[in-house]
Write a protein that holds these residues in place. Structure first.
Motif, PDB file in Angstrom:
ATOM      1  N   SER A  41      -0.349 -44.289   6.543  1.00  0.00           N
ATOM      2  CA  SER A  41      -1.451 -43.969   5.646  1.00  0.00           C
ATOM      3  C   SER A  41      -2.691 -43.614   6.461  1.00  0.00           C
ATOM      4  O   SER A  41      -2.822 -44.004   7.621  1.00  0.00           O
ATOM      5  CB  SER A  41      -1.748 -45.153   4.726  1.00  0.00           C
ATOM      6  OG  SER A  41      -2.009 -46.325   5.470  1.00  0.00           O
ATOM      7  N   ARG A  42      -3.584 -42.892   5.847  1.00  0.00           N
ATOM      8  CA  ARG A  42      -4.817 -42.498   6.545  1.00  0.00           C
ATOM      9  C   ARG A  42      -5.603 -43.728   6.988  1.00  0.00           C
ATOM     10  O   ARG A  42      -6.100 -43.783   8.115  1.00  0.00           O
ATOM     11  CB  ARG A  42      -5.687 -41.639   5.623  1.00  0.00           C
ATOM     12  CG  ARG A  42      -5.120 -40.267   5.318  1.00  0.00           C
ATOM     13  CD  ARG A  42      -6.050 -39.454   4.409  1.00  0.00           C
ATOM     14  NE  ARG A  42      -5.453 -38.179   4.052  1.00  0.00           N
ATOM     15  CZ  ARG A  42      -6.019 -37.261   3.277  1.00  0.00           C
ATOM     16  NH1 ARG A  42      -7.223 -37.501   2.773  1.00  0.00           N
ATOM     17  NH2 ARG A  42      -5.395 -36.140   2.995  1.00  0.00           N
ATOM     18  N   CYS A  94      -8.188 -40.990  -2.217  1.00  0.00           N
ATOM     19  CA  CYS A  94      -7.758 -41.688  -1.005  1.00  0.00           C
ATOM     20  C   CYS A  94      -8.629 -42.898  -0.697  1.00  0.00           C
ATOM     21  O   CYS A  94      -8.174 -43.863  -0.086  1.00  0.00           O
ATOM     22  CB  CYS A  94      -7.741 -40.733   0.183  1.00  0.00           C
ATOM     23  SG  CYS A  94      -6.525 -39.401   0.027  1.00  0.00           S
ATOM     24  N   TRP A 111      -4.764 -34.121   9.095  1.00  0.00           N
ATOM     25  CA  TRP A 111      -4.627 -35.573   9.080  1.00  0.00           C
ATOM     26  C   TRP A 111      -3.332 -35.974   9.793  1.00  0.00           C
ATOM     27  O   TRP A 111      -2.342 -35.237   9.740  1.00  0.00           O
ATOM     28  CB  TRP A 111      -4.559 -36.080   7.637  1.00  0.00           C
ATOM     29  CG  TRP A 111      -5.880 -36.126   6.927  1.00  0.00           C
ATOM     30  CD1 TRP A 111      -6.341 -35.231   6.006  1.00  0.00           C
ATOM     31  CD2 TRP A 111      -6.896 -37.128   7.067  1.00  0.00           C
ATOM     32  NE1 TRP A 111      -7.594 -35.612   5.565  1.00  0.00           N
ATOM     33  CE2 TRP A 111      -7.949 -36.767   6.197  1.00  0.00           C
ATOM     34  CE3 TRP A 111      -7.018 -38.285   7.834  1.00  0.00           C
ATOM     35  CZ2 TRP A 111      -9.110 -37.529   6.073  1.00  0.00           C
ATOM     36  CZ3 TRP A 111      -8.172 -39.048   7.714  1.00  0.00           C
ATOM     37  CH2 TRP A 111      -9.207 -38.669   6.844  1.00  0.00           C
ATOM     38  N   SER A 113       0.194 -37.065  10.318  1.00  0.00           N
ATOM     39  CA  SER A 113       1.226 -36.871   9.302  1.00  0.00           C
ATOM     40  C   SER A 113       2.584 -37.371   9.772  1.00  0.00           C
ATOM     41  O   SER A 113       2.795 -37.648  10.950  1.00  0.00           O
ATOM     42  CB  SER A 113       1.313 -35.390   8.926  1.00  0.00           C
ATOM     43  OG  SER A 113       1.645 -34.622  10.068  1.00  0.00           O
ATOM     44  N   THR A 141       2.245 -34.787  -4.007  1.00  0.00           N
ATOM     45  CA  THR A 141       1.491 -33.651  -4.532  1.00  0.00           C
ATOM     46  C   THR A 141       2.424 -32.522  -4.947  1.00  0.00           C
ATOM     47  O   THR A 141       3.491 -32.322  -4.363  1.00  0.00           O
ATOM     48  CB  THR A 141       0.475 -33.150  -3.495  1.00  0.00           C
ATOM     49  OG1 THR A 141       1.111 -33.051  -2.212  1.00  0.00           O
ATOM     50  CG2 THR A 141      -0.701 -34.103  -3.382  1.00  0.00           C
ATOM     51  N   PRO A 147      -4.202 -28.580   1.123  1.00  0.00           N
ATOM     52  CA  PRO A 147      -4.843 -29.717   1.777  1.00  0.00           C
ATOM     53  C   PRO A 147      -6.296 -29.478   2.170  1.00  0.00           C
ATOM     54  O   PRO A 147      -6.998 -30.422   2.543  1.00  0.00           O
ATOM     55  CB  PRO A 147      -3.967 -29.957   3.008  1.00  0.00           C
ATOM     56  CG  PRO A 147      -3.365 -28.626   3.306  1.00  0.00           C
ATOM     57  CD  PRO A 147      -3.153 -27.975   1.967  1.00  0.00           C
ATOM     58  N   LEU A 151      -8.522 -33.793  -2.924  1.00  0.00           N
ATOM     59  CA  LEU A 151      -7.373 -34.236  -3.704  1.00  0.00           C
ATOM     60  C   LEU A 151      -7.832 -34.688  -5.087  1.00  0.00           C
ATOM     61  O   LEU A 151      -8.731 -35.522  -5.213  1.00  0.00           O
ATOM     62  CB  LEU A 151      -6.659 -35.382  -2.984  1.00  0.00           C
ATOM     63  CG  LEU A 151      -5.412 -35.955  -3.659  1.00  0.00           C
ATOM     64  CD1 LEU A 151      -4.303 -34.908  -3.713  1.00  0.00           C
ATOM     65  CD2 LEU A 151      -4.929 -37.205  -2.924  1.00  0.00           C
ATOM     66  N   VAL A 189       0.614 -34.781   0.290  1.00  0.00           N
ATOM     67  CA  VAL A 189       0.112 -36.155   0.310  1.00  0.00           C
ATOM     68  C   VAL A 189       1.052 -37.035  -0.507  1.00  0.00           C
ATOM     69  O   VAL A 189       1.359 -36.713  -1.668  1.00  0.00           O
ATOM     70  CB  VAL A 189      -1.317 -36.251  -0.249  1.00  0.00           C
ATOM     71  CG1 VAL A 189      -1.729 -37.723  -0.410  1.00  0.00           C
ATOM     72  CG2 VAL A 189      -2.304 -35.538   0.669  1.00  0.00           C
ATOM     73  N   TYR A 191       1.047 -40.237  -2.349  1.00  0.00           N
ATOM     74  CA  TYR A 191       0.016 -41.109  -2.903  1.00  0.00           C
ATOM     75  C   TYR A 191       0.677 -42.360  -3.472  1.00  0.00           C
ATOM     76  O   TYR A 191       1.567 -42.277  -4.327  1.00  0.00           O
ATOM     77  CB  TYR A 191      -0.756 -40.373  -3.988  1.00  0.00           C
ATOM     78  CG  TYR A 191      -2.026 -41.069  -4.420  1.00  0.00           C
ATOM     79  CD1 TYR A 191      -3.089 -41.232  -3.533  1.00  0.00           C
ATOM     80  CD2 TYR A 191      -2.180 -41.537  -5.721  1.00  0.00           C
ATOM     81  CE1 TYR A 191      -4.266 -41.852  -3.932  1.00  0.00           C
ATOM     82  CE2 TYR A 191      -3.360 -42.158  -6.127  1.00  0.00           C
ATOM     83  CZ  TYR A 191      -4.395 -42.315  -5.225  1.00  0.00           C
ATOM     84  OH  TYR A 191      -5.566 -42.936  -5.615  1.00  0.00           O
ATOM     85  N   CYS A 206      -3.278 -42.944   0.792  1.00  0.00           N
ATOM     86  CA  CYS A 206      -2.802 -41.579   1.022  1.00  0.00           C
ATOM     87  C   CYS A 206      -2.044 -41.535   2.344  1.00  0.00           C
ATOM     88  O   CYS A 206      -2.592 -41.925   3.384  1.00  0.00           O
ATOM     89  CB  CYS A 206      -3.967 -40.597   1.089  1.00  0.00           C
ATOM     90  SG  CYS A 206      -4.742 -40.248  -0.505  1.00  0.00           S
ATOM     91  N   ASP A 208      -0.141 -38.684   4.656  1.00  0.00           N
ATOM     92  CA  ASP A 208       0.075 -37.242   4.804  1.00  0.00           C
ATOM     93  C   ASP A 208       1.470 -36.990   5.373  1.00  0.00           C
ATOM     94  O   ASP A 208       1.865 -37.614   6.368  1.00  0.00           O
ATOM     95  CB  ASP A 208      -1.003 -36.651   5.705  1.00  0.00           C
ATOM     96  CG  ASP A 208      -2.379 -36.761   5.069  1.00  0.00           C
ATOM     97  OD1 ASP A 208      -2.794 -35.802   4.398  1.00  0.00           O
ATOM     98  OD2 ASP A 208      -3.022 -37.815   5.244  1.00  0.00           O
TER      99      ASP A 208
END
Length: 329
Positions: A41-42, A94, A111, A113, A141, A147, A151, A189, A191, A206, A208
């Motif tokens: 995740s981010r 996010c 980001w 990924s 998504t 991207p 979002l 993404v 989610y 989030c 990626d």
């Protein structure tokens, strides 16, 4: 000793002990809960504990945030009760609409990924520091997702592609099994919404992901290299594929897309299952995220908290005893 002096001494002892007690508790961070670490995740990847915090996207996120994502396992909103689309604003999915995580909402295509295979099995690893009951809902998504734009809820299908209730917490993480949609290519993404049933909180994250491009007529199967190239080509940061740590792309097993980049593996971690024929199959390494320890209950203190509390109780007891002795004189 006069009675007034004894009273003042007792009050002073209690005051000093209370100050020390408050200092001990203030030094201990509030217990938090969790976030996905695979697919990364981010909030975790860009945290001080993440392996992608040196990437361009993470540096920009921290700068926009104004502070590092130290509390990566505490991105939660209370009393949502399933009204996610009514509660979390577009463009802030996010961060969950929380100002402390606003840097996670940057619209950019570089980001960190994780490579995925359309239609393949997914095993999400969701690290949790405290066990809870609840339901995980996973969204991907829609085809055509851009991207480089914020979002929004319209980028996500109405229904999740997977929904899992009360999975077991094992070795500090939930493992959530699902089958990925088969019609995605490029960058997307993943989610995740975790709605607790044992607390009023809902967690948002989030992750990626990058899917390889569809096969063209007469072309061979897309391999790991093509998936990696596609992910890096979308970065738009001026970083070439050979630059170390600039994109932080990994396979689901936790191995970086660039084999020259560092991928530490903690003792006791186990690799995710990767479907046969996926880009991550060849040379996949064990997952590289640490396992957080789990407490017995939501309000249960961590080890430093227990130690600090015990010390404060000893100080309080000693101060009261001293005051009592002085009062008797």
């Amino acid at each position: 000793m006069p009675r007034t002096t004894a009273h003042r001494t007792a009050a002073l002892a209690v005051s000093v002990t209370s100050s020390l007690l408050l200092g001990v508790w203030a030094a201990v961070p509030a217990a938090a809960h969790g976030a996905p670490t695979d697919p990364v995740s981010r909030v975790y990847g860009c945290s001080p504990d993440g392996d992608q915090n040196g990437t361009a996207a993470c540096r920009a996120a921290v700068a926009a945030n104004g502070a590092p994502f130290t509390a990566w396992d505490n991105l939660r909103v209370a009393n949502v009760n399933g009204r996610d689309r009514q509660t979390i604003p577009d463009g802030q999915l996010c961060s969950g609409g929380l100002p402390a995580y606003k840097g996670l909402d940057l619209a950019r295509a570089d980001w960190p990924s994780t490579r995925m295979t359309p239609g393949a099995a997914l095993t999400m690893r969701y690290v949790s520091t405290i066990p809870h009951t609840g339901t995980f809902r996973l969204y991907l998504t829609k085809p055509g997702y851009d991207p480089t734009k914020p979002l929004t809820w319209s980028d996500l299908p109405e229904k999740p592609f997977a929904e899992v209730t009360d999975p077991a917490l094992t070795d500090g993480a939930y493992r959530i099994g699902a089958t990925l949609p088969s019609d995605r290519t490029g960058r997307h993404v993943l989610y995740t919404i975790w709605q607790n049933s044992s607390t009023p909180d809902t967690y948002y994250s989030c992750s990626d992901v990058v899917f390889p491009a569809a096969k063209s007529d007469g072309a061979g199967a897309q391999g790991a290299g093509s998936a990696t190239g596609g992910g890096r080509g979308e970065g738009n940061t001026g970083a070439s594929p050979g630059q170390n740590g600039e994109t932080g792309e990994t396979s689901q097993s936790g191995q970086r897309a660039n084999p020259a980049e560092k991928s530490p593996v903690p003792a006791g971690s186990a690799p995710n299952a990767v479907p046969s024929g996926s880009p991550a199959e060849a040379g996949a390494a064990p997952e590289s995220t640490p396992v957080a320890s789990a407490a017995d209950a939501d309000s249960g203190p961590s080890a430093p908290t227990v130690a600090g509390g015990a010390a404060a109780v000893l100080l309080l007891t000693g101060g009261a005893a001293l005051a009592l002795r002085m009062r008797r004189r």
